[in-house]
Design an enzyme around this catalytic site. Structure first.
Site, PDB file in Angstrom:
ATOM      1  N   HIS A  45      35.334  42.145  37.054  1.00 15.90           N
ATOM      2  CA  HIS A  45      36.872  42.309  37.361  1.00 15.90           C
ATOM      3  C   HIS A  45      37.532  42.188  35.608  1.00 15.90           C
ATOM      4  CE1 HIS A  45      40.990  42.219  38.245  1.00 15.90           C
ATOM      5  NE2 HIS A  45      41.379  43.149  38.524  1.00 15.90           N
ATOM      6  N   ASP A 104      34.359  34.226  40.524  1.00 17.31           N
ATOM      7  CA  ASP A 104      35.629  34.668  41.360  1.00 17.31           C
ATOM      8  C   ASP A 104      35.351  34.674  42.450  1.00 17.31           C
ATOM      9  OD1 ASP A 104      36.929  37.640  39.891  1.00 17.31           O
ATOM     10  OD2 ASP A 104      37.320  36.932  42.063  1.00 17.31           O
ATOM     11  N   GLN A 135      37.979  38.928  46.164  1.00 23.04           N
ATOM     12  CA  GLN A 135      37.564  39.627  47.071  1.00 23.04           C
ATOM     13  C   GLN A 135      36.600  39.613  48.166  1.00 23.04           C
ATOM     14  OE1 GLN A 135      38.657  42.197  47.463  1.00 23.04           O
ATOM     15  NE2 GLN A 135      39.920  42.540  45.416  1.00 23.04           N
ATOM     16  N   LYS A 144      45.483  38.557  48.330  1.00 24.07           N
ATOM     17  CA  LYS A 144      43.927  39.135  49.260  1.00 24.07           C
ATOM     18  C   LYS A 144      43.907  38.644  50.615  1.00 24.07           C
ATOM     19  CE  LYS A 144      42.774  40.653  44.188  1.00 24.07           C
ATOM     20  NZ  LYS A 144      43.644  42.265  44.073  1.00 24.07           N
ATOM     21  N   CYS A 162      40.456  48.067  37.203  1.00 23.56           N
ATOM     22  CA  CYS A 162      40.044  46.527  36.603  1.00 23.56           C
ATOM     23  C   CYS A 162      39.354  46.072  36.034  1.00 23.56           C
ATOM     24  CB  CYS A 162      41.474  45.483  36.845  1.00 23.56           C
ATOM     25  SG  CYS A 162      43.627  46.181  36.650  1.00 23.56           S
TER      26      CYS A 162
END
Lengths: 402, 156
Positions: free
Chosen positions: A119, A196, A199, A222, A360
């Site tokens: 991303h 990261d 998600q 999220k 993104c």
């Protein structure tokens, strides 16, 4: 599943006269009543500034805020509470690590390694850092299925690599990266790793000690919590060494014009009044998730993904983008002769919310030969019926654009 | 399709998106400009041949959604033979149409086929698609070297 859906008030509405089919949880998730109630309760009964003040409200607010921190610690199995820094979101967390960990360490000619499917938030802070320090950003390639190629990644790790930053799950393609293995590869060469997890935390259990990653970042919104709150987990040894990111109140022990002494962890990295209600809301989201049957939730999502993948694969003229062997909750696709924007607009009129565009993640989409995709993303409150509605909606697109 | 979508994807719009007119590069163009929507990848290159203040010929290339293609196609049809001043005036009327909607005194008839894009104003998320070609036109007429982006403040 009916019961779970009933926990989410926003899902009960109609859009353009049709039941809302919300397939955009990767952009932001919907919130259970428990989270909404926690935020409202805070403002109705407990609102005060935290960490200062000896009055009752301030004590309650502080207790709730710090209780949320402990919940996060347990949620990701961090060794210590002081390793949990509240930030605005994943993006801020990554920027914090780039500036506070990266900058003091990165010399001219040093390297940072990321993957091609990141991303923008896990690309741009590193680009900026490399630009500042005269360092080089190196990118691990992906194959046409959207999988990071481990041998190629390994080749990029050199004695000059100062950090490896990688996503746990790709937001654009749904690829689940083998992050434990990647951390091992990097650690064998003494290279710290930032993951990261934006998600990932909504979809799978995360154990940062087991992963042994050096930093793990994610966003509250999220994972069924409020916007404006996120978490940076960092191993104590790193956070201790890192200079503060933002200066201001709360991150200091004492201030004078001669000398200012910074506060201990994690407060050193939490300048100013935090997003108190959002941290509390995040704590409520964690409570809610832990109250659900975790295995059941994961199984349901896996079934949905399989169902959706099968249905879309069989749809003439539709090509799935991102077909990794290990995938989670994202169905990105393109349709012959119809631009994603047009697909999205028609689906919207059917009450179906998907995201269209580059998500993104321009580099990976460009590599896979597309400018934009339609992305349907799943959460545990979605149903098979909703995927059927998506297919019917796509048939409508066909009718209009044939 | 339901009434609202019919407003956006009118027959003539779909026709122009599937078979865009003037979809070619101009060999003897003396003005050209690029336009780009970074959010979705719609892109257009516009070619003009302007002689004595009149748009003698016009063509475009690029790729994008149905709305952006139809808008570009209809725009090129409407501009051929117009003066540069008339083109600027048409830009204004079209821009108002898609951002504000058809209004009482609006001379919708004078817009000809372009009026078929009037439905766009009810789909705010698609306005940029419809207006990309027009901002690119302006850029070409002004002789700007930089590609136009739908995300420039000047194009809102």
């Amino acid at each position: 599943m009916e019961e779970v859906r009933a926990d989410f008030p926003i899902l009960q509405q109609r859009i353009h006269g049709k039941p809302l089919v919300y397939l955009d949880s990767a952009a932001t998730s919907q919130k259970p009543q428990a989270v909404i109630d926690a935020v409202v309760k805070f403002y109705s009964r407990d609102n005060a500034n935290v960490h200062r003040g000896v009055h009752q409200l301030s004590e309650r607010a502080t207790a709730d805020y710090e209780a949320a921190r402990v919940k996060v610690q347990r949620f990701i199995n961090a060794a210590k509470c002081k390793e949990i820094v509240f930030v605005r979101g994943t993006t801020e967390g990554i920027n914090l690590v780039a500036q506070s960990f990266g900058r003091p360490r990165l010399q001219q000619g040093d390297q940072i390694v990321i993957s091609a499917l990141e991303h923008h938030s896990n690309i741009v802070p590193w680009q900026m850092l490399c630009e500042q320090q005269g360092a080089q950003l190196r990118v691990a390639p992906v194959n046409p299925q959207g999988e990071v190629l481990l041998p190629e990644l390994e080749q990029l790790l050199t004695p000059r690599t100062r950090l490896l930053a990688i996503s746990h799950i790709s937001n654009a393609l749904g690829t689940v990266n083998p992050v434990r293995k990647i951390v091992e590869l990097a650690h064998r060469r003494g290279i710290p790793v930032l993951i990261d997890g934006a998600q990932a935390v909504p979809h799978l259990p995360v154990d940062v000690q087991s992963l042994d990653c050096d930093f793990y970042v994610f966003s509250g919104h999220k994972m069924f919590g409020p916007t404006g709150i996120g978490v940076l987990y960092g191993k104590e040894k790193w956070l201790e060494q890192m200079p503060p990111y933002q200066g201001g109140g709360d991150m200091i022990l004492s201030v004078s014009f001669e000398k200012t002494v910074f506060n201990a962890l994690p407060y050193k990295f939490e300048a100013g009044t935090p997003n108190i209600e959002a941290a509390i809301g995040l704590g409520a989201a964690i409570d809610y998730l832990e109250g659900l049957d975790v295995e059941g939730r994961i199984a349901h999502e896996r079934e949905l993904l399989a169902y959706g993948t099968s249905a879309l694969s069989r749809f003439p003229g539709i090509r799935l983008i991102g077909t990794a062997a290990e995938k989670s909750s994202v169905l990105s696709f393109v349709m012959d002769d119809v631009h994603p924007h047009d697909v999205g607009t028609v689906l919207d009129r059917e009450g179906i919310a998907v995201r269209t565009g580059h998500h993104c993640a321009q580099p990976v989409l460009r590599q896979l030969g597309v400018d934009a995709t339609v992305r349907a993303s799943l959460a545990f409150y979605n149903t098979q019926q909703e995927l059927d509605a998506l297919i019917r909606g796509l048939q409508k697109v066909r009718e209009i654009f044939q | 399709m339901n009434a609202d979508l019919r407003d956006l994807y009118q027959e003539v719009v779909l026709d122009h998106s599937k078979k865009p007119r003037n979809f070619r590069q101009l060999e003897d163009a003396n003005r050209s400009a690029e336009g780009f929507n970074p959010l979705c990848g719609d892109r257009i290159v516009l070619y003009l041949k302007v002689d004595q203040g009149i748009i003698q010929d016009i063509g475009f290339q690029g790729s994008g959604c149905a709305i952006s293609k139809a808008s570009a196609s209809m725009m090129t049809g409407a501009l051929k033979g117009k003066t540069v001043e008339e083109a600027e005036a048409l830009f204004q009327r079209f821009h108002d149409l898609v951002t504000v909607g058809p209004s009482e005194g609006a001379d919708v008839a004078s817009l000809g086929k372009l009026a078929s894009l009037s439905g766009v104003w009810e789909f705010p998320m698609r306005v940029k698609c419809a207006s990309l070609a027009w901002h690119t036109l302006r850029s070409a007429l002004n002789g700007n070297r930089q590609p136009v982006s739908t995300e420039d403040p000047a194009t809102t």
